[in-house]
Design a protein around this motif. Structure first.
Motif, mmCIF file in Angstrom:
data_model
loop_
_atom_site.group_PDB
_atom_site.id
_atom_site.type_symbol
_atom_site.label_atom_id
_atom_site.label_comp_id
_atom_site.label_asym_id
_atom_site.label_seq_id
_atom_site.Cartn_x
_atom_site.Cartn_y
_atom_site.Cartn_z
ATOM 1 N N ARG A 170 -60.833 -24.144 21.066
ATOM 2 C CA ARG A 170 -62.012 -23.694 20.308
ATOM 3 C C ARG A 170 -63.026 -24.822 20.174
ATOM 4 O O ARG A 170 -64.240 -24.596 20.284
ATOM 5 N N ALA A 171 -62.538 -26.034 19.940
ATOM 6 C CA ALA A 171 -63.459 -27.160 19.793
ATOM 7 C C ALA A 171 -64.254 -27.390 21.071
ATOM 8 O O ALA A 171 -65.465 -27.637 21.026
ATOM 9 N N GLY A 204 -71.047 -37.030 24.659
ATOM 10 C CA GLY A 204 -71.617 -38.350 24.426
ATOM 11 C C GLY A 204 -71.026 -38.989 23.180
ATOM 12 O O GLY A 204 -70.090 -38.471 22.564
ATOM 13 N N TYR A 205 -71.583 -40.147 22.787
ATOM 14 C CA TYR A 205 -71.135 -40.804 21.562
ATOM 15 C C TYR A 205 -71.480 -39.943 20.357
ATOM 16 O O TYR A 205 -72.535 -39.304 20.307
ATOM 17 N N GLY A 206 -70.586 -39.957 19.371
ATOM 18 C CA GLY A 206 -70.827 -39.208 18.154
ATOM 19 C C GLY A 206 -71.236 -40.116 17.016
ATOM 20 O O GLY A 206 -71.598 -41.280 17.214
ATOM 21 N N ASP A 207 -71.160 -39.595 15.807
ATOM 22 C CA ASP A 207 -71.413 -40.385 14.615
ATOM 23 C C ASP A 207 -70.412 -41.546 14.603
ATOM 24 O O ASP A 207 -69.203 -41.322 14.684
ATOM 25 N N PRO A 208 -70.879 -42.787 14.498
ATOM 26 C CA PRO A 208 -69.938 -43.916 14.528
ATOM 27 C C PRO A 208 -68.864 -43.839 13.447
ATOM 28 O O PRO A 208 -67.756 -44.379 13.642
ATOM 29 N N LEU A 209 -69.153 -43.187 12.344
ATOM 30 C CA LEU A 209 -68.192 -43.115 11.245
ATOM 31 C C LEU A 209 -67.253 -41.930 11.363
ATOM 32 O O LEU A 209 -66.330 -41.798 10.555
ATOM 33 N N GLY A 210 -67.466 -41.074 12.354
ATOM 34 C CA GLY A 210 -66.591 -39.926 12.551
ATOM 35 C C GLY A 210 -67.356 -38.617 12.506
ATOM 36 O O GLY A 210 -68.490 -38.546 12.006
ATOM 37 N N MET A 261 -70.818 -51.648 14.271
ATOM 38 C CA MET A 261 -69.481 -52.094 14.677
ATOM 39 C C MET A 261 -68.696 -51.011 15.398
ATOM 40 O O MET A 261 -67.845 -51.313 16.243
ATOM 41 N N LEU A 262 -68.913 -49.744 15.051
ATOM 42 C CA LEU A 262 -68.080 -48.650 15.534
ATOM 43 C C LEU A 262 -68.820 -47.794 16.546
ATOM 44 O O LEU A 262 -70.048 -47.811 16.617
ATOM 45 N N ARG A 263 -68.063 -47.035 17.310
ATOM 46 C CA ARG A 263 -68.614 -46.063 18.255
ATOM 47 C C ARG A 263 -67.861 -44.754 18.084
ATOM 48 O O ARG A 263 -66.631 -44.734 18.063
ATOM 49 N N GLY A 264 -68.578 -43.683 17.957
ATOM 50 C CA GLY A 264 -67.930 -42.384 17.768
ATOM 51 C C GLY A 264 -67.187 -41.952 19.016
ATOM 52 O O GLY A 264 -67.722 -41.999 20.125
ATOM 53 N N GLY A 265 -65.941 -41.540 18.857
ATOM 54 C CA GLY A 265 -65.142 -41.082 19.990
ATOM 55 C C GLY A 265 -64.136 -40.044 19.563
ATOM 56 O O GLY A 265 -64.110 -39.631 18.398
ATOM 57 N N HIS A 266 -63.289 -39.603 20.499
ATOM 58 C CA HIS A 266 -62.293 -38.561 20.229
ATOM 59 C C HIS A 266 -62.958 -37.353 19.553
ATOM 60 O O HIS A 266 -62.416 -36.771 18.616
ATOM 61 N N ARG A 267 -64.123 -36.998 20.023
ATOM 62 C CA ARG A 267 -64.931 -36.015 19.294
ATOM 63 C C ARG A 267 -64.281 -34.635 19.285
ATOM 64 O O ARG A 267 -64.249 -33.967 18.247
ATOM 65 N N HIS A 268 -63.769 -34.192 20.423
ATOM 66 C CA HIS A 268 -63.138 -32.867 20.442
ATOM 67 C C HIS A 268 -61.867 -32.843 19.597
ATOM 68 O O HIS A 268 -61.591 -31.849 18.913
ATOM 69 N N GLU A 269 -61.086 -33.930 19.647
ATOM 70 C CA GLU A 269 -59.890 -33.985 18.806
ATOM 71 C C GLU A 269 -60.252 -33.956 17.321
ATOM 72 O O GLU A 269 -59.576 -33.314 16.519
ATOM 73 N N PRO A 290 -72.794 -29.541 25.157
ATOM 74 C CA PRO A 290 -72.591 -30.678 26.064
ATOM 75 C C PRO A 290 -72.822 -32.031 25.399
ATOM 76 O O PRO A 290 -72.286 -33.041 25.838
ATOM 77 N N ALA A 291 -73.589 -32.029 24.315
ATOM 78 C CA ALA A 291 -73.878 -33.298 23.636
ATOM 79 C C ALA A 291 -72.621 -33.957 23.072
ATOM 80 O O ALA A 291 -72.587 -35.178 22.876
ATOM 81 N N THR A 292 -71.568 -33.167 22.829
ATOM 82 C CA THR A 292 -70.342 -33.749 22.271
ATOM 83 C C THR A 292 -69.598 -34.600 23.294
ATOM 84 O O THR A 292 -68.641 -35.288 22.934
#
Length: 491
Positions: free
Chosen positions: A150-151, A161-167, A359-367, A157-159
């Motif tokens: 579902r996610a 890319g990098y997301g919100d650095p904080l999650g 300092m952070l980079r948003g990742g694991h966005r679908h998870e 498609p934008a997901t």
């Protein structure tokens, strides 16, 4: 017609190139030979390579292959073409350094690494009695797969890319709501910062709030990862003893070793299993405020309480407590998910948000989006309920097996919460030898003394995980463990 004169620098190339496909293309083989000869000194700086025609004839390959290999070497800077041919570039010779490493000389590393001591040998994931491992075969993989689907299906498609650095905002909001209900944590979604598990969350706290040389208090015996995070931040670690009421501190400790950070597991001390009493919680918060210290509350295994109501988080005990609340989904979901978080106090969040975004980079966005769906749909709560019942049954079975078959004097600590029991042994039984011998039988208890910075005679025993071991296996496993313990008894 006589053959062209042989260039002496090409003598080492006279062995034919391999024709098998597995060896790679002729161009790649030639390129690698020449590069190695240059780095090893076989082709000296300034020496001229053979002409492309002469080398092609010597190796029975096409001239185009030689030309392409030379052009590749020139692009990398190994050689330099000129009017008189192709010459080897003057390079800093790496050969001596390479030989030193091969001969056993250790490369230089940061001094702080010497302070991070290795723990017990790592056991295989499915080894019996391994602490900290949830019941992986009981995870609702089908429900999680649907959440992931579902996610991905609903995301733009934008997901990618990098997301919100904080999650991801939906997950931060879902966590804040869950913590308010289940743990009594006081926070807004913007105070939740996502991390790759509790270990990275603790390391983030160290990076945000400490300077090299600052003091950090850790429980002793306690979680090795907290010590490693503080050592990596060049902090000075002060081990603080724990007893039946959790972390022990005194007025003298605060004046003699004033901490910048205090790490504690108040709801379920790891590994002894104590609950930090409310009197000590309030005193710790008051002293931290007085001395300008911060408390890292690792809410270890708090979701799996087996007797009575859940113990509330220290973070929500009083308004504006100087507490950073750390949590993870490694035990409630599965370890490889690598999703953890830290809840920062609102005043601190206002100060560190901009640096955190750098300092952070948003990742694991679908998870993260799937985890938010898993929580909001009720799947997470239902899964926790099933696991509580399972772990309660497994702990009872392990206690019964210990009572029947562990023929060594012992006492059991904890057990009100979590996925392990701590079995204390008299000092004459070598806990590290027992743990090492057990590994050879695919058993993975951890020696209690491995958790202590300054081990005492009472820090001797075994930490037995029951989360990922079936209840029907406990009797034969405990019998074997009893035999190993008796064999490790000191004269």
């Amino acid at each position: 017609m006589s053959p062209p004169p042989r260039n002496p620098t090409a003598a080492w190339l006279e062995s034919p190139l391999a024709r098998e496909r597995e060896a790679g293309s002729m161009q790649r083989q030639l390129h690698e030979r020449l590069k190695c000869a240059i780095l090893d000194g076989g082709l000296a700086p300034g020496s001229r390579l053979p002409g492309s025609r002469a080398l092609a004839e010597a190796l029975s390959i096409s001239r185009n292959t030689v030309t392409a290999a030379y052009e590749h070497l020139a692009a990398e800077g190994y050689v330099q073409p000129d009017r008189q041919g192709t010459r080897v570039t003057e390079l800093a010779p790496p050969a001596k350094a390479m030989r030193a490493v091969k001969s056993g000389a250790a490369p230089a590393t940061a001094r702080r690494l010497a302070q991070i001591q290795p723990g017990a040998p790592r056991a295989e994931m499915d080894a019996a009695l391994r602490p900290g491992m949830p019941a992986l075969s009981h995870f609702p993989a089908a429900a999680w797969r649907r959440a992931i689907d579902r996610a991905i299906r609903n995301a733009s498609p934008a997901t990618l890319g990098y997301g919100d650095p904080l999650g991801e905002p939906p997950l931060r909001a879902a966590i804040a709501r869950h913590l308010a209900i289940a743990r009594g944590v006081r926070c807004e979604p913007h105070q939740v910062v996502m991390a790759e598990g509790a270990q990275e969350a603790i390391s983030l706290c160290v990076r945000l709030l400490s300077n090299p040389g600052d003091m950090g208090w850790v429980e002793d015996p306690g979680y090795r990862g907290a010590k490693a995070a503080m050592h990596a931040g060049d902090m000075r670690i002060v081990p603080m003893r724990v007893d039946a009421e959790g972390l022990c501190t005194s007025e003298r400790d605060w004046h003699k070793h004033p901490p910048r950070l205090v790490y504690t597991t108040p709801s379920h001390q790891y590994p002894a299993g104590a609950v930090l009493s409310v009197a000590r919680r309030l005193a710790l918060i008051a002293q931290a405020r007085r001395h300008g210290a911060w408390i890292i509350e690792d809410d270890y295994d708090s979701e799996f309480r087996h007797t009575g109501e859940p113990i509330g988080a220290m973070q929500g005990l009083v308004d504006d407590a100087p507490v950073l609340y750390v949590g993870t989904f490694s035990k409630t979901m599965f370890p490889s998910l690598r999703l953890g978080f830290v809840v920062l106090p609102a005043p601190l969040m206002a100060t560190v948000q901009k640096p955190l975004e750098e300092m952070l980079r948003g990742g694991h966005r679908h998870e993260q989006l799937a985890m938010a769906d898993f929580i909001e749909s009720g799947q997470f709560s239902r899964h926790l309920g099933r696991m509580r019942r399972l772990y309660r049954e497994r702990q009872q079975a392990l206690r019964l097996a210990l009572a029947r078959h562990f023929k060594v004097p012992h006492e059991i600590d904890g057990g009100h919460c979590g996925l392990h029991l701590t079995v204390r042994l008299p000092p004459r039984f070598d806990d590290q030898r027992i743990a090492a011998d057990a590994l050879r039988h695919r058993l993975a208890p951890t020696a209690l003394s491995n958790f202590a910075i300054r081990p005492r005679p009472s820090d001797n025993g075994l930490v037995l995980g029951y989360g990922n071991t079936s209840a029907e296996l406990f009797e034969p496993l405990v019998k074997r463990l009893s035999q190993l313990a008796r064999a490790a008894e000191r004269a």
